[in-house]
Structures are given as structure tokens and as C-alpha cells.
Scaffold this active site. Structure first.
Site, PDB file in Angstrom:
ATOM      1  N   SER A   1       1.695 109.528  95.671  1.00 16.48           N
ATOM      2  CA  SER A   1       2.195 108.975  94.314  1.00 16.48           C
ATOM      3  C   SER A   1       1.213 108.854  93.416  1.00 16.48           C
ATOM      4  O   SER A   1       0.031 107.902  93.561  1.00 16.48           O
ATOM      5  CB  SER A   1       2.714 107.809  94.723  1.00 16.48           C
TER       6      SER A   1
ATOM      7  N   GLU B   1      -1.797 105.337  89.845  1.00 23.60           N
ATOM      8  CA  GLU B   1      -1.848 104.684  91.216  1.00 23.60           C
ATOM      9  C   GLU B   1      -3.044 105.204  91.861  1.00 23.60           C
ATOM     10  O   GLU B   1      -3.883 104.631  92.792  1.00 23.60           O
ATOM     11  CB  GLU B   1      -0.501 104.947  91.986  1.00 23.60           C
TER      12      GLU B   1
ATOM     13  N   ARG C   1       0.131  97.332  94.049  1.00 19.13           N
ATOM     14  CA  ARG C   1      -1.068  98.040  93.988  1.00 19.13           C
ATOM     15  C   ARG C   1      -2.431  97.297  93.741  1.00 19.13           C
ATOM     16  O   ARG C   1      -2.956  97.769  93.011  1.00 19.13           O
ATOM     17  CB  ARG C   1      -0.771  99.523  93.181  1.00 19.13           C
TER      18      ARG C   1
END
Length: 298
Positions: free
Chosen positions: A220, A290, A170
Site C-alpha cells: 500500500s 505510507e 502507521r
């Protein structure tokens, strides 16, 4: 800033535009100036103008892994949704920043090219996917990314090779340097279309079984903490189904927060903070978001 409409009459520009129309959570305040370029050249014009005139600039993609605060965003938002082109060159696919990742994976399937199966259900744009090195089910964008064309914050055009696009979980150089993605080149492999389709069907079934696709959400919410799964920690903290305002920790997957009706960005942020605090107290684990949170409080 209102001079932008006079300065660029050929570019679609809206004032005081509600951003809840452009986010998957259906939340967010207004943009002062909302610009929708149709070409790379128009994008370059706007970015250069903002830099020269010291105007705050925010880039918006598909709004899928994003929370925009209820006070909205000051300055200029450039929405790259109209940069949609996807084309094939040998075993490579070149997709523009605003193209949807799902559409790009489908294009690869139609061309019998394998490598983007993991992305068949990720609801982001190409630009956003590169920015955060999006991934799912064991695959990441960086696995197949060959090159990217970007703009710097000053409007300079750059072509980045794979070796310059250092990526991690990420994370990407693109995010670190605040580059604006214009297009991406993916290197794929020829494969039987039925085999690609079967893999996509398998991943789609997994996604539909495990994720709360029936509600607006930002995807998410938390990164995977080392040695743990965020959803499991949240579940074991007794937070599954917990509600603040119109935001709820999903009953289907505790790693998701859904809008069950009338949620505000503040509801989302308060619920995220509550989840982080509870998991920290129970397990001494720090949950890092995230989802990207931008804008101003109301």
C-alpha cells in the site's frame, strides 16, 4: 568503512551489494557496506561500532513497504533477516526482528493462539511491522504487542513495555526514537485452530481478490487520508493503469503501484509524485506516503 570486514570477521559483510535483491519492488541501488548479523549480540556490536565511529547506519528488514532510491545507500546497512526465531511462552509469542509477520501468524495458528489473524498476509518483518504499526482488515500490531526489546542508535539495549510503545495509525514510538527492534512479545488468546484457520482463509481470499500479488510492489503506497480512501481517490482521478517507465498504478487496486517490468525506483517516485499532484488538483486532498523512501538519487 571497509575495515569492518577485518574488525568483525565472524559477521557476514558484503561490499557494494545490490539492494534490488532485498526489496519487494525489485528496485534500488547498491549498499556501500551490507552487514548480516546472526545474533542480537552481533547486531549490538555493529550498531555500537557505527555509533562510536560516526558511520551512517540504516536498518533493513524485509524490504516490503520500502523504496530504495537508485543511487543506493551510503554508509552501513544492517540487514536483520537472519534474526528469525519464533517461540511460545504460555499464551505469548516472542518473535525476533527478522521473523516474517506471515510466519509469526502461521506459528500462532499452529499453537492455537488467536490475535494475529489480520497479519496472515502482511509481507513485512516483525521489526518493520513494529516500526510502522502495520495493520490490515481492522487489526494492528499494537493491538497485541506486549513488549519489545530494542537497541538505541548508540547500541544501548532497552526493554519497552506496552505503555511505552505508544502507537497510532502507521506510527510508533519505535519510529519516532529511531529504535532498532530486536524482538517483540505478543499477548494472544487460546482459540480453536479451525476458527483461526477459517478467519485466515477469509482474509487471504480478500487479499488475493483485491491486491496485485502477481507483480512486484511495495504494498500500500499511501496512508488513508481522513474521510477518504486513497485507492478510490486515485481511481476517480482516472489514474488506474497509468504508467511511468516500468511502474504502473495497479489495475487491480489503485492504492498499489506495481513493477510491470524493468521499473526503477525513480519510476516509482515519479509516478507517486504524479498521483499526489493529480489527486491534490482534483480533490484538494493531500496523499501522504505510507511506503518509506530512503537512499540517494542516482
Amino acid at each position: 568503512m571497509n575495515n569492518l570486514q577485518a574488525q568483525f570477521p565472524h559477521i557476514a559483510i558484503k561490499l557494494n551489494e545490490p539492494l534490488s535483491k532485498y526489496t519487494y519492488t525489485k528496485t534500488g541501488g547498491n549498499a556501500d557496506v551490507f552487514v548480516m548479523p546472526k545474533t542480537i549480540e552481533e547486531t549490538k556490536e555493529i550498531v555500537t561500532y557505527c555509533h562510536q565511529n560516526k558511520l551512517p547506519l540504516t536498518i533493513l528488514g524485509n524490504g516490503s513497504n520500502l523504496i530504495i532510491k537508485d543511487g543506493g545507500i551510503r554508509g552501513v546497512i544492517v540487514h536483520l533477516d537472519l534474526l528469525q526465531s519464533i517461540e511460545r511462552k504460555n499464551t505469548q509469542i516472542i518473535a525476533m526482528s527478522g521473523a516474517k509477520l506471515i510466519d509469526t501468524a502461521k506459528f500462532a495458528l499452529d499453537e492455537s493462539l488467536s490475535g494475529l489473524e489480520f497479519a496472515c498476509g502482511i509481507p513485512g518483518s516483525i521489526g518493520g511491522a513494529l516500526h510502522m504499526n502495520a495493520g490490515a482488515y481492522g487489526g494492528e500490531i499494537s493491538d497485541v504487542l506486549e513488549a519489545a526489546t530494542v537497541l538505541t542508535q548508540s547500541g544501548e539495549l532497552k526493554k519497552l513495555k506496552r505503555s511505552e510503545l505508544k502507537a497510532a495509525y502507521r506510527f510508533s514510538t519505535i519510529a519516532e526514537k529511531k529504535y532498532i527492534v530486536l524482538d517483540a512479545t505478543f499477548s494472544l488468546e487460546l482459540e480453536d485452530k479451525n476458527i483461526i484457520q477459517a478467519k485466515m482463509d477469509e482474509l487471504t481470499a480478500l487479499r488475493e481478490a483485491k491486491q496485485p500479488l502477481e507483480y512486484p510492489s511495495c504494498g500500500s503506497v499511501f496512508k488513508r487520508p481522513p474521510g477518504h480512501f486513497a485507492g478510490k481517490l486515485i481511481q476517480d482521478s482516472g489514474l488506474q493503469g497509468h504508467i511511468i517507465g516500468g511502474a504502473q498504478v495497479s489495475l487491480k487496486h489503485a492504492g498499489f503501484i506495481v513493477n510491470i517490468g524493468g521499473a526503477t525506483a525513480t519510476d516509482y517516485m515519479n509516478l507517486i509524485a504524479h498521483v499526489q499532484q493529480t489527486v491534490r488538483e482534483k480533490f484538494d486532498v493531500e496523499l501522504e506516503t505510507e511506503v518509506k523512501i530512503i537512499g540517494e538519487d542516482k
